[in-house]
Write a protein that holds these residues in place. Structure first.
Motif, short mmCIF file in Angstrom:
data_model
loop_
_atom_site.label_atom_id
_atom_site.label_comp_id
_atom_site.label_asym_id
_atom_site.label_seq_id
_atom_site.Cartn_x
_atom_site.Cartn_y
_atom_site.Cartn_z
N SER A 89 -0.46 -15.24 1.67
CA SER A 89 -1.21 -13.98 1.69
C SER A 89 -0.28 -12.79 1.93
O SER A 89 -0.36 -11.76 1.25
N MET A 90 0.64 -12.94 2.88
CA MET A 90 1.56 -11.85 3.20
C MET A 90 2.57 -11.63 2.07
O MET A 90 2.97 -10.50 1.79
N GLN A 91 2.98 -12.71 1.42
CA GLN A 91 3.88 -12.58 0.27
C GLN A 91 3.20 -11.80 -0.86
O GLN A 91 3.82 -10.95 -1.51
N MET A 92 1.92 -12.10 -1.07
CA MET A 92 1.16 -11.40 -2.10
C MET A 92 1.04 -9.92 -1.75
O MET A 92 1.15 -9.04 -2.62
N GLN A 93 0.81 -9.62 -0.47
CA GLN A 93 0.69 -8.23 -0.04
C GLN A 93 1.99 -7.47 -0.30
O GLN A 93 1.96 -6.33 -0.80
N ASP A 94 3.11 -8.08 0.04
CA ASP A 94 4.41 -7.43 -0.15
C ASP A 94 4.68 -7.17 -1.63
O ASP A 94 5.17 -6.09 -2.01
N LYS A 95 4.39 -8.16 -2.47
CA LYS A 95 4.61 -7.98 -3.90
C LYS A 95 3.69 -6.91 -4.48
O LYS A 95 4.09 -6.14 -5.35
N MET A 96 2.46 -6.87 -3.97
CA MET A 96 1.51 -5.88 -4.48
C MET A 96 1.95 -4.46 -4.11
O MET A 96 1.74 -3.51 -4.88
N LYS A 97 2.58 -4.29 -2.94
CA LYS A 97 3.07 -2.97 -2.54
C LYS A 97 4.16 -2.49 -3.50
O LYS A 97 4.26 -1.29 -3.80
N LEU A 99 4.51 -3.63 -6.70
CA LEU A 99 3.91 -3.53 -8.03
C LEU A 99 3.00 -2.33 -8.20
O LEU A 99 2.90 -1.77 -9.30
N LYS A 100 2.35 -1.93 -7.12
CA LYS A 100 1.26 -0.97 -7.22
C LYS A 100 1.61 0.33 -7.95
O LYS A 100 0.85 0.76 -8.84
N PRO A 101 2.72 1.01 -7.64
CA PRO A 101 3.02 2.27 -8.34
C PRO A 101 3.12 2.10 -9.85
O PRO A 101 2.54 2.88 -10.61
N GLU A 102 3.86 1.07 -10.29
CA GLU A 102 4.00 0.84 -11.73
C GLU A 102 2.69 0.38 -12.34
O GLU A 102 2.38 0.71 -13.49
N MET A 103 1.92 -0.40 -11.60
CA MET A 103 0.63 -0.86 -12.10
C MET A 103 -0.32 0.32 -12.33
O MET A 103 -1.02 0.38 -13.35
N GLU A 104 -0.32 1.25 -11.38
CA GLU A 104 -1.18 2.43 -11.50
C GLU A 104 -0.76 3.30 -12.67
O GLU A 104 -1.61 3.92 -13.33
N GLU A 105 0.55 3.37 -12.94
CA GLU A 105 1.03 4.13 -14.09
C GLU A 105 0.52 3.54 -15.40
O GLU A 105 0.08 4.27 -16.30
#
Length: 264
Positions: A89-97, A99-105
Motif C-alpha cells: 500500500s505504501m509503495q503504491m502511495q509513493d509511486k502515485m505521488k 506519477l500524479k503530476p504527469e498523469m494529470e497533464e
C-alpha cells in the motif's frame, strides 16, 4: 471533475468491503444456531468454540482472557500477510505521488476529447507512463489476498463467540460478557477510530479528504452493533483493532526506515 486513481478506488472498495462484512455479521447473527451444520461450521465455528472453552477452563473459567488470547493468536497468524499489504500500500502511495503530476497533464490534454481515437491515445500514453515508472495499477488489487485469508478465521471466531453459551454466564474485568456494556462499546468505537486515523498516516491530503466519510463509517457501525450485542464481541473487536494499530505503525515505520536507507 478530477479523476481518481485506481489506488484510491481500491482503498474505498476495501473499506466498504470491511463495512459490509460488519453489517453481514450483524444481520446474519440472528439466524445462527449452535446446531447448524456444514463444513465451515464444523471446521471453524465448532473448533473455535471448543478452543474458547478449553483455554477458559485452563485459566479457571476466564472466558474474557480466552477471547483475548485467541484474538492475539489469530492476528499473529495473519500478521505476515497484513504487513505485506501495508508495505504494498505504501509503495503504491509513493509511486502515485511521482506519477500524479504527469498523469494529470495527460488527463488534462484529453479532457475535452471524447472521440475513440483520442481515448485510444489517452490509454496509450497512460500505459507508457506506467511502464516508465514500472507501475502496475492492477497490483492494487493484490491487497485483497490478506483480506480473503483472514475472513474465515475472523468470521468463524465471531460466530464461535455467539454460539458458546458459557461465555454469557461469566464476567471479565468490570463487565458481564453476556450483557451490553457501554464503556466497552465506547472503547471499541475509539479503537476503530484510532485505527482509521493510523491508516491515514502518509496519505496525500486529497486522498485523506476523499476517504474521510467512508473511513468514519466503520467505527460508527461497530458502535451501533456493540450496543445491541453481548460485551464479549466489542472486547474481541477492541483487542483485534488494537493489534492492527500497533501492526500498522510498526509496518509503516519499518518501510520508512528502509526507504531512507535506500535514498542515502
Amino acid at each position: 471533475m478530477e479523476k481518481q486513481s485506481v489506488f484510491t478506488n481500491f482503498k474505498k472498495i476495501s473499506l466498504f468491503g470491511g463495512i459490509l462484512l460488519i453489517i453481514f455479521l450483524a444481520g446474519c447473527s440472528g439466524n445462527s444456531s449452535s446446531e447448524s451444520t456444514g463444513w465451515f461450521n464444523h471446521f471453524f465455528v465448532d473448533s473455535f468454540s471448543t478452543l474458547i472453552k478449553s483455554i477458559a477452563v485452563f485459566f479457571h473459567d476466564n472466558y474474557g482472557l480466552s477471547i483475548i488470547i485467541i484474538t492475539v493468536l489469530i492476528r499473529i497468524v495473519i500478521m505476515p500477510f497484513m504487513i505485506k499489504q501495508t508495505k504494498n500500500s505504501m509503495q503504491m502511495q509513493d509511486k502515485m505521488k511521482i506519477l500524479k503530476p504527469e498523469m494529470e497533464e495527460i488527463q488534462a490534454k484529453y479532457k475535452d476529447k471524447k472521440d475513440p481515437e483520442s481515448q485510444r491515445k489517452l490509454q496509450l500514453e497512460m500505459m507508457q507512463l506506467y511502464q516508465k515508472y514500472n507501475f502496475n495499477p492492477l497490483a492494487s488489487f493484490s491487497g485483497c489476498l490478506p483480506m480473503l485469508i483472514q475472513l474465515p478465521f475472523l468470521i468463524g471466531f465471531y460466530y464461535a463467540i455467539r454460539q458458546t453459551p458459557e461465555i454469557a454466564t461469566h464476567s471479565f474485568l468490570w463487565f458481564n460478557l453476556g450483557e451490553t456494556d457501554f464503556i466497552m462499546v465506547a472503547i471499541a468505537v475509539l479503537v476503530y477510530f484510532i485505527q482509521y486515523k493510523v491508516s491515514q498516516i502518509g496519505l496525500d491530503p486529497k486522498m485523506k479528504k476523499q476517504m474521510a466519510l467512508i473511513g468514519l463509517i466503520s467505527p460508527i457501525m461497530i458502535g451501533i452493533i456493540s450496543l445491541n450485542t453481548l460485551a464479549a464481541l466489542p472486547l474481541y473487536w477492541t483487542v483485534g483493532g488494537a493489534i492492527v494499530i500497533i501492526q500498522t505503525l510498526i509496518s509503516k515505520r519499518i518501510y520508512l526506515a528502509h526507504k531512507r536507507q535506500q535514498e542515502e
